[in-house]
Every structure is written in C-alpha cells, then in structure tokens.
Design a protein around this motif. Structure first.
Motif, mmCIF file in Angstrom:
data_model
loop_
_atom_site.group_PDB
_atom_site.id
_atom_site.type_symbol
_atom_site.label_atom_id
_atom_site.label_comp_id
_atom_site.label_asym_id
_atom_site.label_seq_id
_atom_site.Cartn_x
_atom_site.Cartn_y
_atom_site.Cartn_z
ATOM 1 N N THR A 8 -12.154 -5.617 -0.543
ATOM 2 C CA THR A 8 -11.159 -5.638 -1.614
ATOM 3 C C THR A 8 -10.827 -4.203 -1.987
ATOM 4 O O THR A 8 -11.729 -3.424 -2.309
ATOM 5 C CB THR A 8 -11.707 -6.385 -2.843
ATOM 6 O OG1 THR A 8 -12.156 -7.670 -2.431
ATOM 7 C CG2 THR A 8 -10.657 -6.547 -3.901
ATOM 8 N N SER A 9 -9.542 -3.866 -1.950
ATOM 9 C CA SER A 9 -9.131 -2.499 -2.231
ATOM 10 C C SER A 9 -9.288 -2.183 -3.719
ATOM 11 O O SER A 9 -9.361 -3.086 -4.562
ATOM 12 C CB SER A 9 -7.685 -2.277 -1.815
ATOM 13 O OG SER A 9 -6.825 -3.014 -2.654
ATOM 14 N N LYS A 10 -9.330 -0.904 -4.041
ATOM 15 C CA LYS A 10 -9.451 -0.476 -5.443
ATOM 16 C C LYS A 10 -8.264 -0.953 -6.262
ATOM 17 O O LYS A 10 -8.413 -1.361 -7.411
ATOM 18 C CB LYS A 10 -9.560 1.047 -5.515
ATOM 19 C CG LYS A 10 -10.820 1.596 -4.901
ATOM 20 C CD LYS A 10 -10.785 3.110 -4.887
ATOM 21 C CE LYS A 10 -11.925 3.668 -4.074
ATOM 22 N NZ LYS A 10 -11.815 5.108 -3.905
ATOM 23 N N SER A 11 -7.088 -0.932 -5.653
ATOM 24 C CA SER A 11 -5.884 -1.362 -6.359
ATOM 25 C C SER A 11 -5.957 -2.850 -6.705
ATOM 26 O O SER A 11 -5.686 -3.260 -7.834
ATOM 27 C CB SER A 11 -4.659 -1.079 -5.499
ATOM 28 O OG SER A 11 -3.510 -1.615 -6.089
ATOM 29 N N ARG A 12 -6.329 -3.676 -5.755
ATOM 30 C CA ARG A 12 -6.405 -5.120 -5.986
ATOM 31 C C ARG A 12 -7.527 -5.445 -6.979
ATOM 32 O O ARG A 12 -7.385 -6.329 -7.830
ATOM 33 C CB ARG A 12 -6.632 -5.841 -4.669
ATOM 34 C CG ARG A 12 -6.485 -7.337 -4.778
ATOM 35 C CD ARG A 12 -6.439 -7.975 -3.414
ATOM 36 N NE ARG A 12 -5.204 -7.726 -2.712
ATOM 37 C CZ ARG A 12 -4.083 -8.438 -2.848
ATOM 38 N NH1 ARG A 12 -4.056 -9.448 -3.673
ATOM 39 N NH2 ARG A 12 -3.019 -8.154 -2.149
ATOM 40 N N LYS A 13 -8.641 -4.730 -6.877
ATOM 41 C CA LYS A 13 -9.756 -4.942 -7.792
ATOM 42 C C LYS A 13 -9.349 -4.592 -9.222
ATOM 43 O O LYS A 13 -9.630 -5.347 -10.161
ATOM 44 C CB LYS A 13 -10.937 -4.071 -7.365
ATOM 45 C CG LYS A 13 -12.126 -4.109 -8.285
ATOM 46 C CD LYS A 13 -13.237 -3.221 -7.776
ATOM 47 C CE LYS A 13 -12.811 -1.770 -7.772
ATOM 48 N NZ LYS A 13 -13.882 -0.851 -7.392
ATOM 49 N N ASN A 14 -8.638 -3.475 -9.394
ATOM 50 C CA ASN A 14 -8.217 -3.058 -10.727
ATOM 51 C C ASN A 14 -7.120 -3.958 -11.282
ATOM 52 O O ASN A 14 -7.045 -4.153 -12.490
ATOM 53 C CB ASN A 14 -7.768 -1.603 -10.707
ATOM 54 C CG ASN A 14 -8.924 -0.660 -10.458
ATOM 55 O OD1 ASN A 14 -10.078 -0.999 -10.730
ATOM 56 N ND2 ASN A 14 -8.642 0.509 -9.925
ATOM 57 N N MET A 15 -6.248 -4.512 -10.423
ATOM 58 C CA MET A 15 -5.235 -5.451 -10.897
ATOM 59 C C MET A 15 -5.884 -6.732 -11.408
ATOM 60 O O MET A 15 -5.435 -7.331 -12.375
ATOM 61 C CB MET A 15 -4.239 -5.771 -9.782
ATOM 62 C CG MET A 15 -3.200 -4.694 -9.565
ATOM 63 S SD MET A 15 -1.869 -5.215 -8.491
ATOM 64 C CE MET A 15 -2.610 -5.024 -6.891
ATOM 65 N N ARG A 16 -6.950 -7.159 -10.759
ATOM 66 C CA ARG A 16 -7.666 -8.354 -11.202
ATOM 67 C C ARG A 16 -8.345 -8.106 -12.548
ATOM 68 O O ARG A 16 -8.430 -8.984 -13.381
ATOM 69 C CB ARG A 16 -8.710 -8.749 -10.153
ATOM 70 C CG ARG A 16 -9.457 -10.019 -10.489
ATOM 71 C CD ARG A 16 -10.470 -10.395 -9.422
ATOM 72 N NE ARG A 16 -11.576 -9.467 -9.376
ATOM 73 C CZ ARG A 16 -11.896 -8.721 -8.319
ATOM 74 N NH1 ARG A 16 -11.171 -8.778 -7.219
ATOM 75 N NH2 ARG A 16 -12.933 -7.920 -8.344
ATOM 76 N N ALA A 18 -7.282 -6.235 -14.944
ATOM 77 C CA ALA A 18 -6.327 -5.753 -15.938
ATOM 78 C C ALA A 18 -6.444 -6.507 -17.254
ATOM 79 O O ALA A 18 -6.136 -5.968 -18.312
ATOM 80 C CB ALA A 18 -4.906 -5.861 -15.397
ATOM 81 N N HIS A 19 -6.902 -7.757 -17.227
ATOM 82 C CA HIS A 19 -6.981 -8.554 -18.446
ATOM 83 C C HIS A 19 -8.376 -8.543 -19.056
ATOM 84 O O HIS A 19 -8.639 -9.295 -19.988
ATOM 85 C CB HIS A 19 -6.548 -9.993 -18.153
ATOM 86 C CG HIS A 19 -5.157 -10.082 -17.659
ATOM 87 N ND1 HIS A 19 -4.065 -9.823 -18.457
ATOM 88 C CD2 HIS A 19 -4.663 -10.370 -16.434
ATOM 89 C CE1 HIS A 19 -2.955 -9.965 -17.754
ATOM 90 N NE2 HIS A 19 -3.284 -10.292 -16.510
#
Length: 60
Positions: A8-16, A18-19
């Motif tokens: 899992t990329s850092k971007s996808r992990k951080n988007m998840r 976000a809430h």
C-alpha cells in the motif's frame, strides 16, 4: 489467510486515514456567566453546575 499482493503506497494509506483526525471537544455555554465550558462539568469561571455553586471562586 488473506495477504496483500502489492504494498500500500503512502498516498493511498494517508487517503484512507484522512477521516481519522481528532475532533475538538464540544463546548457549551454557562447559563450563569455565559462563559464557554465543557458539557457535564462545573464552570471554571463561576464554579456553578446545574444552577448550584459547587466550587468556591474568588470574586475580582
């Protein structure tokens, strides 16, 4: 057992995540002195809770 096929990329992990941020505590208004206070707690400025003085405070 399920195993992820790709990292899992850092971007996808951080988007998840976000809430998952913290929410500020809710503040209510003291009916006696109109100062903000935390709900279900005595007012820190006048020392009252539900119309009764529960904390002795010094008058200025």
């Amino acid at each position: 057992m399920a195993v992820p096929k790709k990292k899992t990329s850092k971007s996808r992990k951080n988007m998840r995540r976000a809430h998952d941020f913290l929410t500020p505590p809710a503040a209510s208004i003291c009916p006696q002195c109109k100062a903000p206070k935390l709900p279900h707690r005595a007012c820190t400025s006048c020392g009252t809770y539900k119309g009764k003085e529960v904390i002795k405070t010094e008058e200025l």
